[in-house]
Design an enzyme around this catalytic site. Structure first.
Site, short mmCIF file in Angstrom:
data_model
loop_
_atom_site.label_atom_id
_atom_site.label_comp_id
_atom_site.label_asym_id
_atom_site.label_seq_id
_atom_site.Cartn_x
_atom_site.Cartn_y
_atom_site.Cartn_z
N GLN A 172 -17.66 -25.72 -17.72
CA GLN A 172 -18.11 -27.12 -17.67
C GLN A 172 -16.94 -28.05 -18.00
O GLN A 172 -17.06 -29.26 -17.91
CB GLN A 172 -19.23 -27.36 -18.69
N ASN A 173 -15.83 -27.46 -18.41
CA ASN A 173 -14.68 -28.23 -18.86
C ASN A 173 -13.86 -28.72 -17.68
O ASN A 173 -13.85 -28.11 -16.62
CB ASN A 173 -13.80 -27.38 -19.80
N CYS A 199 -4.89 -43.91 2.50
CA CYS A 199 -5.80 -44.44 3.55
C CYS A 199 -6.41 -45.76 3.12
O CYS A 199 -7.13 -46.40 3.86
CB CYS A 199 -6.92 -43.41 3.82
N ASP A 254 -10.53 -29.58 -18.14
CA ASP A 254 -9.18 -29.64 -18.72
C ASP A 254 -8.19 -28.66 -18.09
O ASP A 254 -7.04 -28.59 -18.51
CB ASP A 254 -9.25 -29.43 -20.25
N HIS A 269 -17.96 -28.95 -13.39
CA HIS A 269 -17.90 -30.42 -13.54
C HIS A 269 -16.59 -31.00 -13.04
O HIS A 269 -16.16 -32.07 -13.47
CB HIS A 269 -18.12 -30.80 -15.02
N GLY A 302 -18.99 -21.83 -26.58
CA GLY A 302 -18.62 -23.21 -26.89
C GLY A 302 -19.35 -24.25 -26.09
O GLY A 302 -18.75 -25.26 -25.69
N GLU A 328 -22.15 -22.77 -34.20
CA GLU A 328 -23.51 -23.11 -34.69
C GLU A 328 -24.53 -22.69 -33.63
O GLU A 328 -24.19 -22.53 -32.46
CB GLU A 328 -23.61 -24.62 -34.95
#
Ligand code: APR
Length: 270
Positions: free
Chosen positions: A105-106, A157, A108, A123, A194, A237
């Site tokens: 989903q990162n 363009c 980076d 993403h 994560g 968590e």
């Protein structure tokens, strides 16, 4: 960090036929890239509506100014971030043919920088910009020069350039969506690393892996559970998947957990 669960994960990884990994921003926090929803995360620093597609289309200059602010911020690394131990461990697991694909989903580019080759960018990728008119892709550095001069970079363009990450309200790239659903359906082990598992449709991928979204239905419309698939979470968590979808959660920093898994697999492989 529960060493029994680490050992169990290592055994499952070595015994699986099709391992797929789903990552979220949490795997990159140890590279200095803040995640979105933890304290001090991106949504505490920047207004999320800045990343709504309608806002970009109505005022691209405002959004590009925000991007330049992010780029110049000393607290915020994205464009020059480096892969951490967690990314490198996943690159090793692909190199030894345990991991078949990383769905991230990162935005980076850190899985690619670490060496993973089969990376599905759910993403998009913030290190590129794309023309809204002709879809031509540009590297970020190229756009940055333009950005210093005028705050709405344009394509040769004449079309407006937009960061190549998926904005809220934009569709997930069709190819990424199809490949991700197929990988989730085919895998017999999924590591979910994560992610707070709050954003759809990415958050459904672990459910698809578990056969809880099975498109196949038997008599009486009962979903035909796909063959056994383990879903293992690595997060510091619990998330909405914990205790509901995932078989177990290894609670800890992803860099610590993944490098411990890598170490044990290297030892077993000799
Ligand atoms: N080790 C393990 N877990 C971590 C670490 C770490 N070092 N750092 C953070 N986490 C966990 C957090 O506890 C949280 O559960 O990673 C998760 C990050 O969750 P989010 O910040 O919500 O990020 P993510 O799940 O990737 O967000 C999904 O939301 O805003 C959109 O497009 C954006 O792709 C993003 C999507």
């Amino acid at each position: 960090m529960d060493s029994r669960l680490i050992d169990k994960t290592v055994d499952l990884l070595l015994g699986a036929d099709h391992v797929v990994v789903l990552t979220g921003a949490g795997i990159s926090t140890e590279s200095g890239v803040p995640d979105f929803r933890s304290p001090g995360g991106i949504w505490e620093r920047y207004d999320p509506t800045m990343f709504f597609i309608e806002r970009f289309l109505s005022d691209p200059e405002e959004v590009w100014r925000c991007m330049l602010d992010m780029h110049r911020s000393s607290e915020f690394t994205l464009w020059d971030a480096k892969p951490n131990r967690g990314h490198r461990a996943l690159a090793y697991l692909e190199e030894v043919r345990i991991v078949k694909a990383v769905i991230t989903q990162n935005v980076d580019n850190l899985h690619q920088k670490a060496g993973n080759r089969t990376v599905i960018e759910f993403h998009g990728n913030m290190l590129f910009a794309r023309c809204l008119k002709c879809r031509q892709k540009y590297g970020y550095e190229e756009v940055l020069q333009d950005l210093e001069k005028n705050f709405t970079p344009r394509c040769r363009c004449g079309g407006i350039l937009k960061p190549d990450a998926v904005f809220f309200g934009e569709a997930i790239p069709q190819d990424a969506l199809k490949r991700s659903f197929r990988e989730a359906d085919e895998c017999d082990l999924m590591l979910v690393i994560g992610t707070s598992a709050q954003v759809e449709p990415a958050a459904s991928l672990p459910r698809i892996a578990k056969g809880m979204h099975s498109l196949l239905r038997g008599l009486g419309g009962i979903p035909l559970m796909k063959p056994r698939c383990s879903v293992i979470e690595i997060n510091w968590e619990p998330t909405p998947l914990t205790g509901d979808v995932s078989d177990f959660l290894i609670q800890g920093r992803s860099g610590d957990v993944l490098s411990a898994i890598e170490q044990k697999i290297r030892e077993k492989k000799g």
